[in-house]
Design an enzyme around this catalytic site. Structure first.
Site, mmCIF file in Angstrom:
data_model
loop_
_atom_site.group_PDB
_atom_site.id
_atom_site.type_symbol
_atom_site.label_atom_id
_atom_site.label_comp_id
_atom_site.label_asym_id
_atom_site.label_seq_id
_atom_site.Cartn_x
_atom_site.Cartn_y
_atom_site.Cartn_z
ATOM 1 N N TYR A 147 25.265 0.376 11.458
ATOM 2 C CA TYR A 147 25.957 -0.132 10.269
ATOM 3 C C TYR A 147 25.153 0.197 9.024
ATOM 4 C CZ TYR A 147 22.905 -4.233 11.275
ATOM 5 O OH TYR A 147 21.870 -5.061 11.593
ATOM 6 N N MET A 164 23.976 -0.779 5.109
ATOM 7 C CA MET A 164 23.773 -2.039 4.388
ATOM 8 C C MET A 164 23.122 -1.833 3.019
ATOM 9 S SD MET A 164 20.604 -4.021 6.226
ATOM 10 C CE MET A 164 20.443 -5.194 4.868
ATOM 11 N N LYS A 166 20.944 -4.169 -0.243
ATOM 12 C CA LYS A 166 20.300 -5.410 -0.664
ATOM 13 C C LYS A 166 21.038 -5.870 -1.920
ATOM 14 C CE LYS A 166 16.824 -5.793 2.338
ATOM 15 N NZ LYS A 166 15.449 -5.344 2.168
ATOM 16 N N HIS A 221 11.023 -10.992 8.295
ATOM 17 C CA HIS A 221 12.015 -10.114 8.944
ATOM 18 C C HIS A 221 11.382 -9.381 10.139
ATOM 19 C CE1 HIS A 221 15.021 -6.838 9.172
ATOM 20 N NE2 HIS A 221 13.970 -6.036 9.257
ATOM 21 N N SER A 272 18.074 -11.372 4.982
ATOM 22 C CA SER A 272 19.468 -11.045 5.326
ATOM 23 C C SER A 272 20.417 -12.097 4.772
ATOM 24 C CB SER A 272 19.643 -10.956 6.846
ATOM 25 O OG SER A 272 18.907 -9.874 7.355
#
Ligand code: VOV
Length: 247
Positions: free
Chosen positions: A143, A145, A147, A170, A221
């Site tokens: 996927y 992504m 920020k 993380h 996240s």
């Protein structure tokens, strides 16, 4: 201005998602189908030779659901090589029966949130991470992504120390999945529509759900992650290609 993270950049990456036009494929005489499969396998043999010489890597997965039927992920030292391979595939007979559904262009990336000693490009750990030979894991999850950059939740306005602390947390979650999930983070700012591609490999497909879910509760996240479409798939071994394309 907040201090940008420095990136270590490795092989360029192309994720190429295709659907099969099964109706047209079925109409092709069986000997022509066999010839198209043989030609595709010769193309894959060439990729295997490059991979054996550690001059790149590739992976082939069938995709579950309607977003695509299969995905090729290809890593190469230059963008030109990726483009040549993409064009070479498009000129194969088999490509006439595929419909491009999505692609993603990026470069394998390591950030400097976790500093390394000395010249990082000479560090064997770094080399293994940025020039990776893709594992033959049973499953893949991909996927793109970003920020977030919205109001008070703007990742790019945060001081380095705050971002480093969050990336540490993380990384700690990720480390619990060592041996279960391998992640390859590819940077795509300036190359594609999101900022990163996340490619995960695992033998147990459920570990993707567990890892991604657990990370949703982690600040980086929960507060700053924005996600594109998810793709999940199963390893397509070369000796499984005939079965996959059998009609
Ligand atoms: C398999 C587990 C795993 C592990 C061990 C791991 C560790 C780490 C470390 C130590 C670092 C920081 C240094 C670097 O390497 O850059 C990163 C960096 C990164 N990660 Fe990660 N990550 C994992 C897994 C993992 C997942 C599942 C995701 C998706 C997030 C989610 O919510 O769905 C992700 C994303 C990222 C991204 C986008 C970056 C770059 C961010 C940036 O701002 O630069 N990552 N990651």
């Amino acid at each position: 201005m907040a201090e940008p993270a420095q990136t270590l950049d490795g092989w360029y990456s192309l994720h190429d998602f295709r659907a099969m036009d099964w109706t047209s494929w079925k109409m092709l005489p069986s000997e022509e189908r066999a010839a198209a499969i043989a030609e595709y396998r010769r193309f894959l043999d060439k990729l295997n030779t490059t991979q054996a010489a550690k001059e790149g890597s590739h992976a082939l997965y069938t995709i579950v659901g309607q977003k695509a039927d299969f995905m090729m992920m290809i890593l190469r030292p230059t963008m030109e090589e990726l483009n040549e391979l993409e064009n070479e595939f498009n000129k194969l007979k088999i490509a006439e029966f595929t419909i491009p559904t999505f692609s993603y262009v990026s470069v394998v990336e390591l950030g400097n949130y976790m500093p390394t000693e000395g010249d990082p490009y000479e560090n064997p750990y770094v080399q293994e991470r940025i020039y990776p030979i893709l594992p033959k894991a049973k499953h893949v999850c991909f996927y793109p992504m970003d920020k977030r950059r919205q109001g008070n939740d703007n990742w790019y306005m945060l001081p380095m120390e705050d971002r480093r602390a969050m990336m540490k947390s993380h990384g700690m979650i990720g480390r619990q999945y060592a041996g279960k999930v391998k992640q390859i983070i590819t940077g795509s700012v300036g190359f594609d529509d999101y900022e990163w591609g996340v490619t995960l490999f695992a033998d147990d497909v459920l570990q993707f759900k567990k890892l991604v879910y657990e990370m949703r509760f982690d600040e980086v996240s929960a507060r700053y992650g924005e996600f594109g479409a998810f793709y999940v798939g199963n390893l397509l071994e070369e000796d499984g290609i005939e079965k996959f394309l059998h009609v």
